[in-house]
Design an enzyme around this catalytic site. Structure first.
Site, short mmCIF file in Angstrom:
data_model
loop_
_atom_site.label_atom_id
_atom_site.label_comp_id
_atom_site.label_asym_id
_atom_site.label_seq_id
_atom_site.Cartn_x
_atom_site.Cartn_y
_atom_site.Cartn_z
N ASN B 120 -39.05 -78.48 -35.78
CA ASN B 120 -39.82 -78.73 -36.97
C ASN B 120 -39.26 -79.89 -37.56
O ASN B 120 -38.19 -80.18 -38.38
CB ASN B 120 -39.41 -77.59 -38.09
CG ASN B 120 -40.35 -77.50 -39.37
OD1 ASN B 120 -41.12 -78.57 -39.32
ND2 ASN B 120 -39.72 -77.04 -40.34
N ILE B 121 -40.23 -80.96 -37.36
CA ILE B 121 -39.74 -82.48 -37.74
C ILE B 121 -40.25 -82.66 -39.23
O ILE B 121 -41.34 -82.49 -39.55
CB ILE B 121 -40.09 -83.58 -37.04
CG1 ILE B 121 -39.63 -83.23 -35.51
CG2 ILE B 121 -39.51 -84.82 -37.28
CD1 ILE B 121 -40.28 -83.80 -34.45
N CYS B 145 -29.88 -90.73 -32.49
CA CYS B 145 -29.62 -89.33 -32.59
C CYS B 145 -28.73 -88.97 -31.75
O CYS B 145 -27.68 -89.76 -31.41
CB CYS B 145 -31.15 -88.63 -32.39
SG CYS B 145 -31.86 -88.89 -31.01
#
Lengths: 211, 211
Positions: B120-121, B145
């Protein structure tokens, strides 16, 4: 010491000329049908199509596969001064015309694209090509071969050695582009490539501060 | 309009400060043992170790996986002004110390690194991160990241949409880094990401000349 660029590659009458101002379309349309297809559009807005395997190598240096008509609008945004082609075949007419109309100089260092186990990458050719890449007077510059994997990958790998990247990082980058087509022979070439004769050349890239 | 950078990310007391001059070693040694290992050497010459999945995105913008001690010497050559971390976890002490001693500002936009099918970005977080990336006052900037594949890939993909790359080229670049770990959900996110609210921001990258 900078490499003398006047006696190699394909001679250009526009060496010191300003890029010609070209109205739309940004490329020289080879046919009306092609002109109707490119540039790609979405919702009435022009979209750019970078060449296959396109990437930025470092400041002023790009890499890709062979550009075609679909890529010319995108390439214009890079404001290239030079293209370095690693294929031995005559440069296609549409590409030559694109370079001419945008004042871009072509350097051609033909390396045979033979497959393993017949790969034979000429050391000297890569060395001469590297001198062109290192010469900031040629920037912004696009390096390309056919698919942007093997010949381009080897040249960029040798550049990374000059930038003092450790070999595992050089291979990692090579493999990112070559993917399933990665060749041990290419990696051996990069490993054994002797950079000592090039170390005196100035490298002004972002990733190469050696102080 | 430029984004206001003062009220996001991790506050830094060195926002406008000059990078500190640091003698060898180039990093802040966490332990004597670590200091003995890095930087890598070959034939008495120091070699650089770029972070996992390191690449140049465009002028002044780089991408990678999570940098560690081995990468600090290399990162110094980039003369970074900012690091944009997309992981939600507290930034490691060694990294914080590296940033501090080099006058590099940290922006942190934590996105959960959950695996499919739970990805779920958050749209808004990517939008805020993009504003930081687009602000040339933060350049040179490193986006990272954990592995430089999914979260970084999505952010760079949204940047490419702003640069008007066609979607197949956006996906091609994403897949080059994600390789076997490429996610349909990430690609759907990039496809559906609405760039209209960001179009007014100035983009001064090499590949984004929209005139």
């Amino acid at each position: 010491m900078k490499v003398e660029i006047g006696n190699q590659g394909v001679p250009s009458e526009m060496e010191d000329g300003e890029p010609e101002v070209v109205d739309k379309p940004c490329y020289s349309p080879v046919s009306a049908a092609a002109a109707a297809v490119w540039p790609a559009r979405e919702g009435g807005e022009e979209l750019f199509v970078p060449p296959l395997n396109f990437a930025m190598v470092d400041n002023g240096v790009f890499r890709s596969g062979f550009p075609d008509l679909a890529n010319f609008c995108f390439l214009q945004t890079l404001k290239l001064r030079s293209v370095l082609c690693l294929c031995p075949e005559p440069y296609p007419e549409a590409n030559t015309e694109f370079l001419r109309s945008n004042g871009i100089r072509l350097f051609q260092f033909g390396i045979d694209g033979a497959k393993e186990p017949f790969v034979n990458i000429p050391d000297d050719t890569v060395r001469e090509a590297l001198k062109v890449v290192l010469d900031v007077r040629n920037h912004p510059l696009l390096i390309h071969c056919k698919r942007g994997k093997h010949r381009t990958g080897c040249l960029v790998g040798c550049l990374r050695k000059l930038q003092r990247w450790c070999l595992s990082s050089v291979f990692d980058e090579y493999q990112r582009f070559a993917a399933a087509k990665a060749r041990v022979s290419d990696q051996r070439f990069m490993e054994l490539f002797d950079i000592s004769s090039l170390k005196h050349l100035p490298i002004s890239f972002s990733c190469s501060n050696t102080s």
